[in-house]
Write an enzyme that holds these catalytic residues in place. Sequence first.
Site, PDB file in Angstrom:
ATOM      1  N   ARG A 142      34.970  35.715 -41.425  1.00  0.00           N
ATOM      2  CA  ARG A 142      34.036  35.048 -40.401  1.00  0.00           C
ATOM      3  C   ARG A 142      33.611  36.177 -39.460  1.00  0.00           C
ATOM      4  O   ARG A 142      32.495  35.993 -38.750  1.00  0.00           O
ATOM      5  CB  ARG A 142      34.832  34.170 -39.673  1.00  0.00           C
ATOM      6  CG  ARG A 142      35.219  32.945 -40.756  1.00  0.00           C
ATOM      7  CD  ARG A 142      35.878  31.591 -39.921  1.00  0.00           C
ATOM      8  NE  ARG A 142      35.995  30.718 -41.036  1.00  0.00           N
ATOM      9  CZ  ARG A 142      37.294  30.584 -41.395  1.00  0.00           C
ATOM     10  NH1 ARG A 142      38.539  31.198 -40.754  1.00  0.00           N
ATOM     11  NH2 ARG A 142      37.629  29.642 -42.306  1.00  0.00           N
ATOM     12  N   LEU A 164      45.668  30.897 -47.267  1.00  0.00           N
ATOM     13  CA  LEU A 164      44.293  30.561 -46.781  1.00  0.00           C
ATOM     14  C   LEU A 164      44.406  29.687 -45.398  1.00  0.00           C
ATOM     15  O   LEU A 164      45.401  28.890 -45.510  1.00  0.00           O
ATOM     16  CB  LEU A 164      43.426  29.525 -47.712  1.00  0.00           C
ATOM     17  CG  LEU A 164      43.128  30.406 -49.155  1.00  0.00           C
ATOM     18  CD1 LEU A 164      42.532  29.256 -49.933  1.00  0.00           C
ATOM     19  CD2 LEU A 164      41.983  31.348 -48.822  1.00  0.00           C
ATOM     20  N   ASP A 165      43.680  29.905 -44.416  1.00  0.00           N
ATOM     21  CA  ASP A 165      43.756  28.973 -43.220  1.00  0.00           C
ATOM     22  C   ASP A 165      43.284  27.536 -43.566  1.00  0.00           C
ATOM     23  O   ASP A 165      42.800  27.314 -44.821  1.00  0.00           O
ATOM     24  CB  ASP A 165      43.028  29.741 -42.144  1.00  0.00           C
ATOM     25  CG  ASP A 165      41.714  29.908 -42.295  1.00  0.00           C
ATOM     26  OD1 ASP A 165      41.034  29.248 -43.119  1.00  0.00           O
ATOM     27  OD2 ASP A 165      40.766  30.629 -41.652  1.00  0.00           O
ATOM     28  N   THR A 166      43.358  26.954 -42.436  1.00  0.00           N
ATOM     29  CA  THR A 166      43.205  25.386 -42.532  1.00  0.00           C
ATOM     30  C   THR A 166      41.567  25.150 -43.095  1.00  0.00           C
ATOM     31  O   THR A 166      41.494  24.264 -43.965  1.00  0.00           O
ATOM     32  CB  THR A 166      43.315  24.740 -41.430  1.00  0.00           C
ATOM     33  OG1 THR A 166      44.623  24.890 -40.999  1.00  0.00           O
ATOM     34  CG2 THR A 166      43.308  23.164 -41.513  1.00  0.00           C
ATOM     35  N   ALA A 208      39.518  27.277 -44.742  1.00  0.00           N
ATOM     36  CA  ALA A 208      39.256  27.811 -45.854  1.00  0.00           C
ATOM     37  C   ALA A 208      39.733  26.843 -47.224  1.00  0.00           C
ATOM     38  O   ALA A 208      40.492  26.138 -46.784  1.00  0.00           O
ATOM     39  CB  ALA A 208      39.633  29.151 -46.094  1.00  0.00           C
TER      40      ALA A 208
END
Length: 347
Positions: free
Chosen positions: A252, A97-99, A101
């Site tokens: 997104r 997961l990115d920062t 999320a």
Amino acid sequence: MGSAGLSRLHGLFAVYKPPGLKWKHLRDTVELQLLKGLNAGKPPTPKQRVRFLLGPMEGSEETELTLTATSVPSLVNHPLVCGPAFTHLKIGMGHRLDTQASGVLVLGVGHGCRLLTDMYDAHLTKRILWGSTQAITKHFFNDRTLRRGCNDDNNYWRTCALTTTCLFPDHVTREKLDRILAMIQGSHQKALVMYSNLDLKTQEAYEMAVRGLIRPMNKSPMLITGIRCLHFAPPEFLLEVQCMHETQKELRKLVHEIGLELKTTAVCSQVRRTRDGFFTLDSALLRTQWDLRNIQDAIRAAAPQVAAELEKSLARRLDTKQLPSPGWSWESQGPSSTFGLERGAGH
């Protein structure tokens, strides 16, 4: 405690990643907490060794010194001499997961790192919740607070400054949104069948489709198996999507393109993963639970389900024996765009 605790640290478990935390920092934090727990146990009893000590003879009044055999503890393996017993653990990361999320993040410890590869090859779906904001322009009105939003390179909404009120477009309705989401799901389901390389005329393909077990057998772009709107309260709406092989950037971007199809602008405000394969929010450990005891319990509780699901997936792949046909091109068979829609559809 150290060796016994380490023997129970082989398997998969899930944690809840809060927004704003990088996945690498999360992994390092979990490793540090596990090392603290392993090294906090009582050290083993030191081994005894024989040494000859110089001293006076017992029961003798003479001052002559002699060598006496004595058993003393060996300090070679003492923590104050050689340092902590455990300094590194092998911890693997599942679907990252990115920062920005948040949600379920699967980790593997020890031999469990091999299971992460099996879990990836099983092509299990994930459930994602999107919180999004819509408006005519780049100005947003929400919760009676005037805010200006800006869309960064990752199609992520950020608050910038106070500005004037912008009304929500009247032509955006729940019916139009549901129609577009149905088209997205239909186009991706067609792509899923192509990437699974199944013969649709067989009984096996029919039974797999009924049970929802159709999976791509090789690498593929993001595929959506289900998408729906859970909450629609203009200018906010909440989407739930079941997908595989996705990235948060693609999700997104999908929200942004949904806004274009609605003749408006839609920007993603938050992404939350509620399920990763067979791990859900109920089994994810909170940040206060990232310690040795809770992780050991989570690994032991998840072990039967992990074994059952991976065995089922492996059996399905062996039974179908699906192989890519000669000249198969992964780039040419997927949806034409992020969700396979033609401009102007749904209006």
